[in-house]
Write a protein that holds these residues in place. Structure first.
Motif, short mmCIF file in Angstrom:
data_model
loop_
_atom_site.label_atom_id
_atom_site.label_comp_id
_atom_site.label_asym_id
_atom_site.label_seq_id
_atom_site.Cartn_x
_atom_site.Cartn_y
_atom_site.Cartn_z
N ALA A 53 0.83 -1.21 0.00
CA ALA A 53 0.00 0.00 0.00
C ALA A 53 0.86 1.25 0.00
N ALA A 54 0.28 2.31 -0.56
CA ALA A 54 0.86 3.66 -0.51
C ALA A 54 -0.29 4.64 -0.46
N ILE A 55 -0.06 5.80 0.13
CA ILE A 55 -1.10 6.82 0.27
C ILE A 55 -0.58 8.16 -0.24
N VAL A 56 -1.35 8.78 -1.11
CA VAL A 56 -1.04 10.13 -1.60
C VAL A 56 -2.12 11.07 -1.07
N SER A 57 -1.70 12.16 -0.43
CA SER A 57 -2.66 13.13 0.10
C SER A 57 -2.14 14.53 -0.17
N THR A 58 -2.84 15.26 -1.04
CA THR A 58 -2.48 16.63 -1.39
C THR A 58 -3.73 17.51 -1.25
N CYS A 59 -3.59 18.79 -1.62
CA CYS A 59 -4.76 19.66 -1.52
C CYS A 59 -5.84 19.26 -2.51
N ASN A 60 -5.48 18.55 -3.56
CA ASN A 60 -6.45 18.19 -4.59
C ASN A 60 -6.89 16.73 -4.58
N ARG A 61 -6.24 15.88 -3.79
CA ARG A 61 -6.60 14.45 -3.83
C ARG A 61 -6.14 13.72 -2.59
N THR A 62 -6.86 12.66 -2.27
CA THR A 62 -6.41 11.63 -1.33
C THR A 62 -6.65 10.30 -2.01
N GLU A 63 -5.60 9.51 -2.16
CA GLU A 63 -5.72 8.24 -2.89
C GLU A 63 -4.95 7.13 -2.18
N LEU A 64 -5.54 5.96 -2.18
CA LEU A 64 -4.88 4.75 -1.70
C LEU A 64 -4.52 3.91 -2.92
N TYR A 65 -3.28 3.48 -2.99
CA TYR A 65 -2.84 2.53 -4.01
C TYR A 65 -2.47 1.25 -3.29
N ALA A 113 5.29 10.34 -1.43
CA ALA A 113 4.40 9.29 -0.93
C ALA A 113 5.04 7.92 -1.08
N VAL A 114 5.73 7.71 -2.18
CA VAL A 114 6.40 6.43 -2.40
C VAL A 114 7.52 6.23 -1.38
N ARG A 115 8.26 7.29 -1.09
CA ARG A 115 9.33 7.19 -0.09
C ARG A 115 8.76 6.86 1.29
N GLU A 116 7.66 7.52 1.65
CA GLU A 116 7.02 7.23 2.94
C GLU A 116 6.55 5.78 3.00
N ALA A 117 5.95 5.31 1.91
CA ALA A 117 5.45 3.94 1.86
C ALA A 117 6.60 2.94 1.94
N GLN A 118 7.71 3.26 1.29
CA GLN A 118 8.88 2.38 1.32
C GLN A 118 9.42 2.27 2.73
N GLU A 119 9.55 3.42 3.39
CA GLU A 119 10.08 3.42 4.76
C GLU A 119 9.15 2.72 5.74
N ALA A 120 7.84 2.73 5.43
CA ALA A 120 6.86 2.09 6.31
C ALA A 120 6.69 0.61 5.99
N GLY A 121 7.42 0.12 5.00
CA GLY A 121 7.33 -1.28 4.62
C GLY A 121 6.10 -1.61 3.80
N GLY A 122 5.52 -0.60 3.15
CA GLY A 122 4.29 -0.82 2.39
C GLY A 122 4.49 -1.25 0.95
N LEU A 123 5.71 -1.11 0.43
CA LEU A 123 5.94 -1.42 -0.98
C LEU A 123 6.54 -2.80 -1.17
N GLY A 124 5.97 -3.53 -2.13
CA GLY A 124 6.53 -4.79 -2.59
C GLY A 124 6.86 -4.64 -4.06
N SER A 125 7.09 -5.75 -4.73
CA SER A 125 7.51 -5.70 -6.12
C SER A 125 6.44 -5.11 -7.04
N SER A 126 5.17 -5.34 -6.75
CA SER A 126 4.10 -4.86 -7.63
C SER A 126 3.99 -3.34 -7.61
N LEU A 127 3.82 -2.75 -6.41
CA LEU A 127 3.68 -1.30 -6.33
C LEU A 127 4.98 -0.59 -6.65
N ASN A 128 6.10 -1.16 -6.24
CA ASN A 128 7.37 -0.53 -6.57
C ASN A 128 7.56 -0.48 -8.08
N GLY A 129 7.23 -1.59 -8.75
CA GLY A 129 7.30 -1.61 -10.21
C GLY A 129 6.34 -0.61 -10.83
#
Length: 417
Positions: free
Chosen positions: A44-56, A120-136
């Motif tokens: 999982a990864a989360i993007v949150s900006t003034c225009n969007r909040t999204e879960l991948y 967001a990707v860096r935060e997810a990586q540090e939190a252990g949320g990224l595997g091969s699928s999302l990282n790719g």
């Protein structure tokens, strides 16, 4: 397991809804860890900006994502569902590529979202949320964004949020050079706004920030001054233009403070731009007769100028996105084959070694080499053919056609063979 993108943006939800689902930067790592701890959520990864909040996410189903998002923001899932888009697999891939390329932004072709996505990707990586699928997925998204920006004119003639703020201010005031401008916050958006306003050479430019040192560092770039955010209520009456964008989860400019400032100013008008989500300025401030308050949603018409001239670039960019989405889905499909291919190779290697060992022992005993080689080849071919022949012989009649077609494709057999 499938890929999902679930979220809302400036097109699907007003700011009053977006601010309820926003995540502060310091929340992201813990939120990603909590989300990946949910049953059925593998990445999982989360993007949150003034225009969007999204879960991948790489997950079993989207319902888990929806329920977690609602619970994490202390909301009812049914109340936010109408504002959300839920995109599976290729649709999710296409969406991420469009977001990274600035095609899904309020400011078409803007580059700030790419940096926000990388954060967001860096935060997810540090939190252990990224595997091969999302990282790719994200690495491909960054590559697609680079191609879109270098091969199309998608960023040409765009009007940024910062530039739009200046244009609106110039509609209200004859000359910004006669005004005092205050920026609240010291992040990237405020720096962009300060750059645009500083070009108009305001009489005074100030920065208010929780951390005074960071505010001073930003103000010094433009020959301005800085003060601590705690001084804001007393300082507010001094400024004709106020631009704010902080990560505060609660408003930092209340109705009472603005009413007092207007009274001190003897009702001279104040232009305010609130670029934060959640909002920094209480919405009720906009109803005051001497205040012109604009949010990110209010700036949407200005920032969309120039879209018509760039429609050709949009078509080109979407073409790159579509081709890239196909390529990524092919990569995902190929990855799904890897365990089977590896197991097949391992099995063939075990058979080869077994027959080779047997032949080596026979040769050591003085057996005829030609006879040993003949035996080895026959035994090896029989063992390699055992599984497909057994499958054909043991299959139900209803499965014969499908199995025959599969065997002919695998072994390149033709009708006359």
């Amino acid at each position: 397991m499938s890929l999902f993108a679930l979220g809302l943006n400036h097109e699907t939800a007003p700011i009053a809804v977006r601010e309820k689902l926003a995540f502060a930067p310091e929340e992201l790592a813990a939120a990603v860890a909590e989300l990946t701890a949910q049953k059925g959520v593998h990445e999982a990864a989360i993007v949150s900006t003034c225009n969007r909040t999204e879960l991948y996410a790489a997950a079993r189903d989207e319902a888990t994502l929806l329920n977690w998002l609602a619970a994490s923001r202390q909301l009812d899932a049914a109340s936010i569902a109408p504002y959300l888009y839920r995109l599976p697999d290729r649709e999710a891939v296409r969406h991420v590529f469009r977001v990274a390329s600035g095609l899904d932004s309020m400011v078409l072709g803007e580059t700030q979202i790419l940096g926000q996505l990388k954060d967001a990707v860096r935060e997810a990586q540090e939190a252990g949320g990224l595997g091969s699928s999302l990282n790719g997925l994200f690495q491909k998204a960054f590559s697609v964004a680079k191609a879109v920006r270098s091969e199309t004119g998608i960023g040409a003639n765009s009007v940024s949020m910062a530039a739009a703020g200046v244009k609106l201010a110039e509609r209200l005031f004859p000359d910004i050079a006669d005004l005092n401008v205050l920026f609240i916050g010291a992040g990237e958006m405020i720096e962009l706004c300060a750059t645009h306003f500083a070009a108009r050479k305001p009489r005074r430019l100030s920065v208010a920030n929780r951390t005074l040192e960071r505010g001073q560092a930003l103000a010094s770039q433009f020959g301005g001054d800085a003060f601590a955010l705690a001084e804001l209520p007393d300082r507010l009456p001094q400024y004709d233009i106020v631009v704010t964008s902080t990560a505060s989860q609660l408003p930092i400019i209340g109705l009472g403070a603005v009413e007092r400032a207007i009274k001190v100013r003897k009702h001279r008008p104040v232009f305010m731009v609130d670029l934060a989500v959640p909002r920094d300025v209480e919405p009720e401030v906009g109803a005051l007769p001497d205040v012109y308050l604009y949010t990110v949603d209010d700036l949407s018409e200005l920032v969309r100028q120039g879209r018509a001239e760039r429609q050709h670039a949009v078509v080109e960019a979407d073409g790159i996105v579509e081709r890239s989405a196909d390529e990524f889905m092919q990569w995902l499909d190929n990855r799904a084959l890897v365990p089977t291919i590896r197991a097949l190779k391992d099995q063939a290697e075990r058979l080869r070694r077994h027959e080779l060992d047997r032949a080596t022992k026979l040769l050591a005993k003085g057996e005829d080499p030609a006879a040993v080689l003949e035996s080895l080849s026959l035994s090896l071919s029989n063992k390699l053919l055992h599984a497909p022949l057994a499958a054909l012989n043991q299959a139900d009649a209803s499965q014969h056609g499908e199995l025959i077609d599969a065997v002919r494709r695998l072994y390149h057999l033709h009708e006359g063979d």
